[in-house]
Write a protein that holds these residues in place. Sequence first.
Motif, PDB file in Angstrom:
ATOM      1  N   ALA A   1      51.967 -13.738  27.839  1.00  0.00           N
ATOM      2  CA  ALA A   1      52.384 -13.700  26.437  1.00  0.00           C
ATOM      3  C   ALA A   1      51.295 -13.051  25.612  1.00  0.00           C
ATOM      4  O   ALA A   1      50.113 -13.166  25.920  1.00  0.00           O
ATOM      5  N   TYR A   2      51.706 -12.330  24.596  1.00  0.00           N
ATOM      6  CA  TYR A   2      50.746 -11.751  23.650  1.00  0.00           C
ATOM      7  C   TYR A   2      50.860 -12.477  22.328  1.00  0.00           C
ATOM      8  O   TYR A   2      51.942 -12.880  21.912  1.00  0.00           O
ATOM      9  N   GLN A   3      49.777 -12.645  21.703  1.00  0.00           N
ATOM     10  CA  GLN A   3      49.749 -13.273  20.384  1.00  0.00           C
ATOM     11  C   GLN A   3      49.592 -12.156  19.355  1.00  0.00           C
ATOM     12  O   GLN A   3      48.629 -11.401  19.406  1.00  0.00           O
TER      13      GLN A   3
ATOM     14  N   ARG B   1      53.963 -15.696  18.867  1.00  0.00           N
ATOM     15  CA  ARG B   1      53.659 -15.610  20.278  1.00  0.00           C
ATOM     16  C   ARG B   1      54.816 -14.893  20.936  1.00  0.00           C
ATOM     17  O   ARG B   1      55.983 -15.257  20.767  1.00  0.00           O
ATOM     18  N   PHE B   2      54.471 -13.846  21.659  1.00  0.00           N
ATOM     19  CA  PHE B   2      55.511 -12.986  22.207  1.00  0.00           C
ATOM     20  C   PHE B   2      55.420 -13.001  23.734  1.00  0.00           C
ATOM     21  O   PHE B   2      54.448 -12.519  24.312  1.00  0.00           O
ATOM     22  N   GLU B   3      56.445 -13.564  24.355  1.00  0.00           N
ATOM     23  CA  GLU B   3      56.443 -13.674  25.820  1.00  0.00           C
ATOM     24  C   GLU B   3      56.944 -12.389  26.460  1.00  0.00           C
ATOM     25  O   GLU B   3      58.085 -11.982  26.248  1.00  0.00           O
ATOM     26  N   VAL B   4      56.076 -11.760  27.206  1.00  0.00           N
ATOM     27  CA  VAL B   4      56.441 -10.491  27.842  1.00  0.00           C
ATOM     28  C   VAL B   4      56.989 -10.734  29.246  1.00  0.00           C
ATOM     29  O   VAL B   4      58.004 -10.168  29.637  1.00  0.00           O
ATOM     30  N   LEU B   5      56.308 -11.574  30.000  1.00  0.00           N
ATOM     31  CA  LEU B   5      56.732 -11.885  31.369  1.00  0.00           C
ATOM     32  C   LEU B   5      57.026 -13.381  31.456  1.00  0.00           C
ATOM     33  O   LEU B   5      56.232 -14.201  31.025  1.00  0.00           O
TER      34      LEU B   5
ATOM     35  N   GLY C   1      62.186  -0.002  34.311  1.00  0.00           N
ATOM     36  CA  GLY C   1      62.656  -0.825  33.209  1.00  0.00           C
ATOM     37  C   GLY C   1      62.452  -0.110  31.894  1.00  0.00           C
ATOM     38  O   GLY C   1      61.690   0.856  31.829  1.00  0.00           O
ATOM     39  N   PRO C   2      63.122  -0.586  30.858  1.00  0.00           N
ATOM     40  CA  PRO C   2      63.019   0.083  29.561  1.00  0.00           C
ATOM     41  C   PRO C   2      61.595   0.039  29.010  1.00  0.00           C
ATOM     42  O   PRO C   2      60.779  -0.776  29.428  1.00  0.00           O
ATOM     43  N   SER C   3      61.385   0.922  28.080  1.00  0.00           N
ATOM     44  CA  SER C   3      60.070   0.973  27.435  1.00  0.00           C
ATOM     45  C   SER C   3      59.801  -0.335  26.705  1.00  0.00           C
ATOM     46  O   SER C   3      60.685  -0.888  26.061  1.00  0.00           O
ATOM     47  N   GLY C   4      58.613  -0.856  26.855  1.00  0.00           N
ATOM     48  CA  GLY C   4      58.250  -2.106  26.181  1.00  0.00           C
ATOM     49  C   GLY C   4      58.681  -3.341  26.935  1.00  0.00           C
ATOM     50  O   GLY C   4      58.494  -4.464  26.463  1.00  0.00           O
ATOM     51  N   SER C   5      59.221  -3.161  28.147  1.00  0.00           N
ATOM     52  CA  SER C   5      59.702  -4.332  28.890  1.00  0.00           C
ATOM     53  C   SER C   5      58.563  -5.079  29.577  1.00  0.00           C
ATOM     54  O   SER C   5      58.773  -6.162  30.117  1.00  0.00           O
ATOM     55  N   GLY C   6      57.352  -4.501  29.604  1.00  0.00           N
ATOM     56  CA  GLY C   6      56.220  -5.227  30.179  1.00  0.00           C
ATOM     57  C   GLY C   6      55.766  -4.690  31.524  1.00  0.00           C
ATOM     58  O   GLY C   6      55.012  -5.354  32.245  1.00  0.00           O
ATOM     59  N   LYS C   7      56.195  -3.479  31.883  1.00  0.00           N
ATOM     60  CA  LYS C   7      55.829  -2.908  33.183  1.00  0.00           C
ATOM     61  C   LYS C   7      54.313  -2.732  33.301  1.00  0.00           C
ATOM     62  O   LYS C   7      53.715  -3.131  34.303  1.00  0.00           O
ATOM     63  N   THR C   8      53.723  -2.144  32.259  1.00  0.00           N
ATOM     64  CA  THR C   8      52.274  -1.920  32.293  1.00  0.00           C
ATOM     65  C   THR C   8      51.531  -3.251  32.336  1.00  0.00           C
ATOM     66  O   THR C   8      50.548  -3.414  33.062  1.00  0.00           O
ATOM     67  N   THR C   9      52.051  -4.204  31.560  1.00  0.00           N
ATOM     68  CA  THR C   9      51.429  -5.527  31.557  1.00  0.00           C
ATOM     69  C   THR C   9      51.454  -6.129  32.960  1.00  0.00           C
ATOM     70  O   THR C   9      50.428  -6.632  33.447  1.00  0.00           O
ATOM     71  N   LEU C  10      52.599  -6.044  33.627  1.00  0.00           N
ATOM     72  CA  LEU C  10      52.708  -6.611  34.975  1.00  0.00           C
ATOM     73  C   LEU C  10      51.782  -5.882  35.953  1.00  0.00           C
ATOM     74  O   LEU C  10      51.074  -6.518  36.750  1.00  0.00           O
TER      75      LEU C  10
ATOM     76  N   PHE D   1      45.513   2.031  30.218  1.00  0.00           N
ATOM     77  CA  PHE D   1      46.946   2.101  30.481  1.00  0.00           C
ATOM     78  C   PHE D   1      47.718   2.531  29.247  1.00  0.00           C
ATOM     79  O   PHE D   1      48.878   2.872  29.310  1.00  0.00           O
ATOM     80  N   LYS D   2      47.044   2.451  28.106  1.00  0.00           N
ATOM     81  CA  LYS D   2      47.720   2.824  26.857  1.00  0.00           C
ATOM     82  C   LYS D   2      47.659   4.334  26.716  1.00  0.00           C
ATOM     83  O   LYS D   2      46.570   4.910  26.713  1.00  0.00           O
ATOM     84  N   ALA D   3      48.797   4.948  26.583  1.00  0.00           N
ATOM     85  CA  ALA D   3      48.829   6.401  26.531  1.00  0.00           C
ATOM     86  C   ALA D   3      48.248   6.921  25.208  1.00  0.00           C
ATOM     87  O   ALA D   3      48.259   6.231  24.233  1.00  0.00           O
TER      88      ALA D   3
END
Lengths: 255, 415
Positions: A41-43, A48-52, A69-78, B413-415
């Motif tokens: 989650a990101y604050q 509080r925003f739950e990404v995964l 997955g769509p942009s902003g879905s949390g792929k980079t975070t994962l 990772f941030k473009a």
Amino acid sequence: MADSQVNLAEPAPDADQVASTSVIADGHIHQAIVARAVSMAYQSGNERFEVLKGIDLEIKQGDIHLLMGPSGSGKTTLLSILAGILTPVTGTVHLLGAEITSMSREQLAQFRLEHIGFIFQESNLFPALTALENVEVTLKIEGVHGHSNRRQRALELLDQVKMANKANHLPRHLSGGQKQLVAIARALAGNPELIMADEPTAALDSHSGHTVVELLRTLAKEAGKTVLMVTHDPRIVDLADRIAYLEDGLLRSSS
Amino acid sequence: MASIARKNLFEDIPRFLVAQAGIMFAVSLVTIQTGILNGFTRSTALLIDQSSADLWVGSEDMLQLEVTLPMPLQNLVTARQVKGVARAEALMIRTGLWRSSSGSIEPVRIYGFDPKGQLLAANWKFISGDLAKLDAPYTVLIDRASRNTLDLQDVGNTGKIGSLPANLVGIVADTQSIASSAYIFTSLENANAYGTAGLTSSLNCRLTGDDIKCLNSFATLPDNQPTNIPPPKALSFTDPITYILVKAKPGQDLQDLKQRLAKQLSGTRVYTQAEIADKTRTYWKSRTGVGFILGLGSVVGIIVGMVVVSQILYSSVADHIKEFGTLKAMGASDWVIAGIITEQALWMAILGYLPSMALCVGLGFWTMSAKGIMILITPATAIGILGVTIIMCVGSAMFAIQKVTRVDPAIVFKA
Ligand SMILES: Nc1ncnc2c1ncn2[C@@H]1O[C@H](COP(=O)(O)OP(=O)(O)O)[C@@H](O)[C@H]1O
Ligand SMILES: [Mg+2]
């Protein structure tokens, strides 16, 4: 290094050793990457925003595994969590049998140095260094001793990505695709078992994108490296062993 | 070897030059200030360093070479009889007012000594002329540093001290103290005569009504000096001298001799050559605050240098933050990255130091020959300043290092 829990023999971990250091209950010693109940989650401000929201994932050694997955879905975070760059709120990650989620910052850095090669959307090469020097510097950081030793090894790596003839070019004299190939050569410098790539073809035209993906596939199939790649690129789908879709913080897997 | 540090440094040449200019400013300022301080303190005791006396007998109230009380010439005779003394020579220091041939005036310090002696002037370097003619009445030597001050360009030129003539018969090097008035070297007899020929403070004043009318007797002296001025009179035992320079007999223990001399000569104190030189230098350093002022200048230089270097390193690192982030993501430790930036700072230090030092040495030659001001850069000074430069540059790297070690590798990772 012998006292470190991340001690794994080069180039590929010996199965017994992996099994002995592994805490994976079901004993999947062929799994290169195992994630259990990972949430993040990101604050932002008070929100509080739950990404995964509890991700389970297993990736076999030698597989080329896509994360879509769509942009902003949390792929980079994962991907960052699986690579030991971000720490999840809950859940565990095992890489090559070692639990990285319990490692210190220094241990994580050492683990990444020894076992993971990274490819980013941008090549992030040092602009003042030639292709060859960029690879040499990485070899130096990897602990390869001797100037001529490093030079020879760097040339081999560039040759492996068909860039030996551009060894003395500065990044600004290379195309986007060529820079990405140099970045791959650099990622291979430590002879890593795992390659983690975040949209490596997003900034490339379709031809160089194809070259890059072909190369990654060869590495997976011939050198036995495990490739985890975040991508939007539908042309890559055919080359993948497995694809995972991330949406609304949950993973949907398919082969 | 592919050095990220060195290549990053040369990547942006204008920025590199700004950094080097900043470092050169700092290094030059520190070097010049230190060099002037060194040259200044060294010069204050040059005359002592050049002498070949073992011991100097001076007043017990002596503060430094030129601030002391006189003693009678009789002391010289007494000193010569002390056991263990091989030679003893008198040195007389007087002040006077120099009037150059063009008419300008200048305070001078008059050193009277025995031109046939061996203890004061034997080691002097003559630029022109020699000691031989100093026996004649009203002949003088000067240091080359005072040529312009005294308006004496070469042997044969003349001036006046008070009402007495002064003919230049020689020019020497490396005797003049920067802290002092111009030196005039002459015989004891001449010095004694010059010392009482100033009359600058004696005024003839007359009360006329409510007004006081004063005439300086010096100013009333005729411009055309009489052709036959009597030679200076011989010294008497009661004439004041300033120091007795002593050469000990071979094998004589100096500490013993010091004690014997002090016992025989009341009101005096005996110094070794090193002691009186040291006392004089220390006086100038501590009494004048010159060290503090020049030190302050050095600190300003170092601060400016640090600001410029940290600014440049910081912006260089900020420009490459993604590349450094990539190294961190790959697993490079903070130490490795700090090492790269430190190496960059070291390169800046060396590349800034070398031209600055060359510049300062060149400048030192110029100030010495053109102004007579010595910027003394000893090997120890040069090494010390290299150390200061390295500390300055590496210290300035701290901010840049902090920026990189704080960076989260996730940024790549941030473009
Ligand atoms: N450091 C962060 N702080 C706050 N929010 C973030 C941060 N990183 C990513 N996010 C948010 O998390 C979500 C997932 O981001 P990301 O993992 O980059 O998605 P993807 O790679 O699939 O596009 C996005 O909504 C993004 O805005
Ligand atoms: Mg992304």
